[in-house]
Design a protein around this motif. Structure first.
Motif, PDB file in Angstrom:
ATOM      1  N   GLY A   1       0.819  -1.205   0.000  1.00 35.42           N
ATOM      2  CA  GLY A   1       0.000   0.000   0.000  1.00 35.42           C
ATOM      3  C   GLY A   1       0.852   1.254   0.000  1.00 35.42           C
ATOM      4  O   GLY A   1       0.565   2.233  -0.699  1.00 35.42           O
ATOM      5  N   GLY A   2       1.927   1.255   0.786  1.00 38.80           N
ATOM      6  CA  GLY A   2       2.836   2.395   0.806  1.00 38.80           C
ATOM      7  C   GLY A   2       3.532   2.587  -0.526  1.00 38.80           C
ATOM      8  O   GLY A   2       3.709   3.716  -0.998  1.00 38.80           O
TER       9      GLY A   2
ATOM     10  N   PHE B   1       1.052   4.231  -2.952  1.00 39.71           N
ATOM     11  CA  PHE B   1       0.903   5.675  -2.769  1.00 39.71           C
ATOM     12  C   PHE B   1       2.110   6.437  -3.302  1.00 39.71           C
ATOM     13  O   PHE B   1       1.974   7.493  -3.909  1.00 39.71           O
ATOM     14  CB  PHE B   1       0.689   6.025  -1.293  1.00 39.71           C
ATOM     15  N   THR B   2       3.298   5.906  -3.062  1.00 36.87           N
ATOM     16  CA  THR B   2       4.497   6.611  -3.484  1.00 36.87           C
ATOM     17  C   THR B   2       4.708   6.555  -4.989  1.00 36.87           C
ATOM     18  O   THR B   2       5.022   7.566  -5.620  1.00 36.87           O
ATOM     19  CB  THR B   2       5.726   6.015  -2.779  1.00 36.87           C
TER      20      THR B   2
ATOM     21  N   SER C   1       0.091   6.514  -7.063  1.00 34.14           N
ATOM     22  CA  SER C   1      -0.901   7.530  -6.762  1.00 34.14           C
ATOM     23  C   SER C   1      -0.373   8.952  -6.931  1.00 34.14           C
ATOM     24  O   SER C   1      -0.983   9.764  -7.616  1.00 34.14           O
ATOM     25  CB  SER C   1      -1.416   7.325  -5.338  1.00 34.14           C
ATOM     26  N   THR C   2       0.745   9.250  -6.295  1.00 42.85           N
ATOM     27  CA  THR C   2       1.263  10.620  -6.356  1.00 42.85           C
ATOM     28  C   THR C   2       2.540  10.745  -7.162  1.00 42.85           C
ATOM     29  O   THR C   2       2.852  11.822  -7.630  1.00 42.85           O
ATOM     30  CB  THR C   2       1.521  11.165  -4.937  1.00 42.85           C
TER      31      THR C   2
ATOM     32  N   ASN D   1       2.204  13.570   4.790  1.00 37.57           N
ATOM     33  CA  ASN D   1       0.745  13.428   4.813  1.00 37.57           C
ATOM     34  C   ASN D   1       0.166  13.065   3.448  1.00 37.57           C
ATOM     35  O   ASN D   1      -0.921  13.496   3.089  1.00 37.57           O
ATOM     36  CB  ASN D   1       0.077  14.701   5.341  1.00 37.57           C
TER      37      ASN D   1
ATOM     38  N   THR E   1      -0.963  10.226   2.447  1.00 41.14           N
ATOM     39  CA  THR E   1      -2.077   9.283   2.481  1.00 41.14           C
ATOM     40  C   THR E   1      -3.379   9.953   2.842  1.00 41.14           C
ATOM     41  O   THR E   1      -4.446   9.394   2.598  1.00 41.14           O
ATOM     42  CB  THR E   1      -1.805   8.156   3.482  1.00 41.14           C
TER      43      THR E   1
ATOM     44  N   ALA F   1      -5.925   7.816   4.798  1.00 40.06           N
ATOM     45  CA  ALA F   1      -6.417   6.561   4.225  1.00 40.06           C
ATOM     46  C   ALA F   1      -6.139   5.371   5.143  1.00 40.06           C
ATOM     47  O   ALA F   1      -6.874   4.385   5.120  1.00 40.06           O
ATOM     48  CB  ALA F   1      -5.792   6.314   2.857  1.00 40.06           C
ATOM     49  N   GLY F   2      -5.123   5.453   5.976  1.00 41.05           N
ATOM     50  CA  GLY F   2      -4.847   4.381   6.932  1.00 41.05           C
ATOM     51  C   GLY F   2      -5.957   4.244   7.961  1.00 41.05           C
ATOM     52  O   GLY F   2      -6.313   3.136   8.366  1.00 41.05           O
TER      53      GLY F   2
END
Length: 105
Positions: free
Chosen positions: A6-7, A10-11, A14-15, A21, A23, A26-27
């Protein structure tokens, strides 16, 4: 392992960069999905789909030009999380082994 994936999502996806900040809570939504799902895998999956639907609905409504300001639409997944978990107060019990270290027999 799933938290690491998941991390990485996001890295990298997603972005595209790491930031403070990133996430955006989302956690906490993931923890709410676990609680809302009754600490069962299928229930957590269905709860995550519900929260994902709320997130996608917010994105869709802001994209089609809804008269509601985008700040309120961005709150939709978090409001759905609060409403879902607040409705379960006192009804969901954590697993009996919650917080106990695993000892291999």
């Amino acid at each position: 392992m799933v938290a690491g994936l998941g991390g990485a999502f996001f890295t990298l996806v997603s972005t595209g960069a790491f930031g403070k900040n990133m996430t955006a809570g989302a956690g906490f939504i993931a923890l709410a999905a676990l609680i809302f799902g009754g600490f069962r895998p299928v229930g957590a999956l269905l709860a995550a789909l519900f929260f994902g639907f709320a997130n996608t609905l917010a994105i869709y409504l802001s994209a089609i030009g809804s008269p509601v300001p985008s700040q309120f639409l961005n709150m939709l997944p978090y409001i759905a999380t609060i409403v879902a978990v607040a409705g379960l107060v006192g009804r969901v019990r954590a697993p009996a082994a919650d917080g106990k270290p695993y000892v291999k027999s």
